[in-house]
Design an enzyme around this catalytic site. Structure first.
Site, short mmCIF file in Angstrom:
data_model
loop_
_atom_site.label_atom_id
_atom_site.label_comp_id
_atom_site.label_asym_id
_atom_site.label_seq_id
_atom_site.Cartn_x
_atom_site.Cartn_y
_atom_site.Cartn_z
N ASN A 266 0.86 -1.17 0.00
CA ASN A 266 0.00 0.00 0.00
C ASN A 266 0.91 1.23 0.00
O ASN A 266 1.62 1.47 0.97
CB ASN A 266 -0.88 -0.04 1.26
CG ASN A 266 -1.69 1.24 1.44
OD1 ASN A 266 -1.72 2.10 0.57
ND2 ASN A 266 -2.33 1.36 2.59
N VAL A 267 0.88 2.01 -1.08
CA VAL A 267 1.82 3.15 -1.21
C VAL A 267 1.68 4.15 -0.05
O VAL A 267 2.62 4.87 0.27
CB VAL A 267 1.66 3.89 -2.56
CG1 VAL A 267 2.02 3.00 -3.72
CG2 VAL A 267 0.26 4.49 -2.71
N ASN B 211 1.46 6.07 -10.02
CA ASN B 211 0.12 6.06 -10.60
C ASN B 211 -0.97 5.75 -9.57
O ASN B 211 -2.13 6.08 -9.79
CB ASN B 211 0.09 5.02 -11.74
CG ASN B 211 -1.31 4.75 -12.24
OD1 ASN B 211 -1.93 5.60 -12.89
ND2 ASN B 211 -1.87 3.59 -11.91
N SER C 267 -3.93 14.80 -12.38
CA SER C 267 -5.29 14.82 -12.90
C SER C 267 -5.65 16.23 -13.30
O SER C 267 -5.09 17.20 -12.77
CB SER C 267 -6.26 14.35 -11.81
OG SER C 267 -7.60 14.64 -12.16
N TYR D 26 -9.15 15.27 -3.56
CA TYR D 26 -8.39 14.74 -4.70
C TYR D 26 -7.64 15.87 -5.41
O TYR D 26 -6.48 15.73 -5.80
CB TYR D 26 -9.37 14.05 -5.66
CG TYR D 26 -8.74 13.22 -6.76
CD1 TYR D 26 -8.05 12.05 -6.47
CD2 TYR D 26 -8.88 13.60 -8.10
CE1 TYR D 26 -7.50 11.27 -7.49
CE2 TYR D 26 -8.34 12.83 -9.12
CZ TYR D 26 -7.65 11.67 -8.81
OH TYR D 26 -7.12 10.90 -9.82
N ALA E 35 -6.63 18.65 -4.05
CA ALA E 35 -5.53 19.06 -3.15
C ALA E 35 -4.36 18.09 -3.26
O ALA E 35 -3.19 18.51 -3.37
CB ALA E 35 -6.03 19.12 -1.71
N ILE F 97 -10.96 9.68 -18.66
CA ILE F 97 -10.42 8.51 -19.36
C ILE F 97 -11.32 7.32 -19.03
O ILE F 97 -11.73 7.15 -17.88
CB ILE F 97 -8.97 8.20 -18.91
CG1 ILE F 97 -8.08 9.46 -19.02
CG2 ILE F 97 -8.39 7.04 -19.70
CD1 ILE F 97 -7.89 10.02 -20.40
#
Length: 243
Positions: free
Chosen positions: A60-61, A89, A141, A154, A156, A187
């Protein structure tokens, strides 16, 4: 063994990037995933079909200790392996109006995108500097560039990664390491599957959603030796919705 690590590489844009780099680069592909092992294995099978080698690596990053442990274990098992390409990513959304946003929805999104970038990139950065070569591509994004209502968390997180991209690029450029960000618009992936495509297409000059493969083409170029003089850039890929 030269390697490319793609976080959140099991599905969607991440999977497309793994396949494109497998096709174009001479890299052993490290496919990071957190939950969906089946999807990670399916991506690995596609990488191998394209004639490249690869493996899946689970962490988990957002969890600093987990990242460090998983990558240290991998590095010790592969002492001759050199990670030259990092594609950050992995990301999650927890959309909602800010006035009703929980601390948990704020933290989980920030931790995955922003701290995830730190945890993974920081692990490798000294190695890249010693090798005097590297390609770091951060997936951001349109939300991180223009801001999107209902996505304050998101926006931020991705906006912070945009700024980090520009700063880190200046620190490491002398060592032949580039750091760029790619900012997709709408996308067609699992993540956008819930959206009303018919309505949203009206906002997009190109009159369609983008495909994961189109984003992967851009990322693979930035991850290649051809892109050595491009650094600190944020490249929008959104059909003209915002630039």
């Amino acid at each position: 063994m030269k390697c490319a690590l793609i976080t959140g590489g099991s599905r969607g844009i991440g999977s497309a990037i793994c396949q494109k780099i497998a096709q174009e680069g001479n890299y052993h592909i490290l496919i990071n995933y957190q939950g969906n092992q089946e999807a990670a294995e399916a991506t690995l099978a596609k990488v191998k079909e394209l004639g490249a080698t690869g493996e899946i690596i689970k962490f988990n990053v957002a969890d600093a200790d987990e990242v460090k442990n998983a990558l240290t274990t991998w590095q010790e098992a592969n002492p001759d392996a050199v990670v030259e390409v990092i594609v950050n990513n992995a990301g999650i959304t927890r959309d909602g109006l800010f006035m009703w946003m929980s601390q948990e929805d704020w933290n989980s999104v920030i931790n995955t995108s922003l701290n995830g970038f730190f945890n993974v990139t920081n692990f490798f950065i000294q190695k890249l500097l010693r090798n005097k070569y590297g390609r770091i591509v951060n997936m951001v994004s349109v939300s991180g560039v223009k801001g999107t209502a209902g996505q304050t968390n998101y926006s931020a997180a991705k906006g912070a990664v945009v700024a980090a991209t520009k700063a880190l690029a200046q620190e490491v450029a002398k060592r032949n390491i580039t750091v760029n960000a790619v900012a997709p618009g709408f996308i067609r992936t699992d993540m956008t599957g819930e959206l009303d495509e018919k309505e949203l297409v009206k906002l997009i000059p190109a009159n369609r959603f983008g495909e994961a493969e189109e984003v992967a083409d851009l990322v693979a170029f930035l991850a290649s030796r051809k892109a050595g003089y491009i650094t600190g850039e944020v490249i929008n890929i959104n059909g003209g919705i915002y630039s």
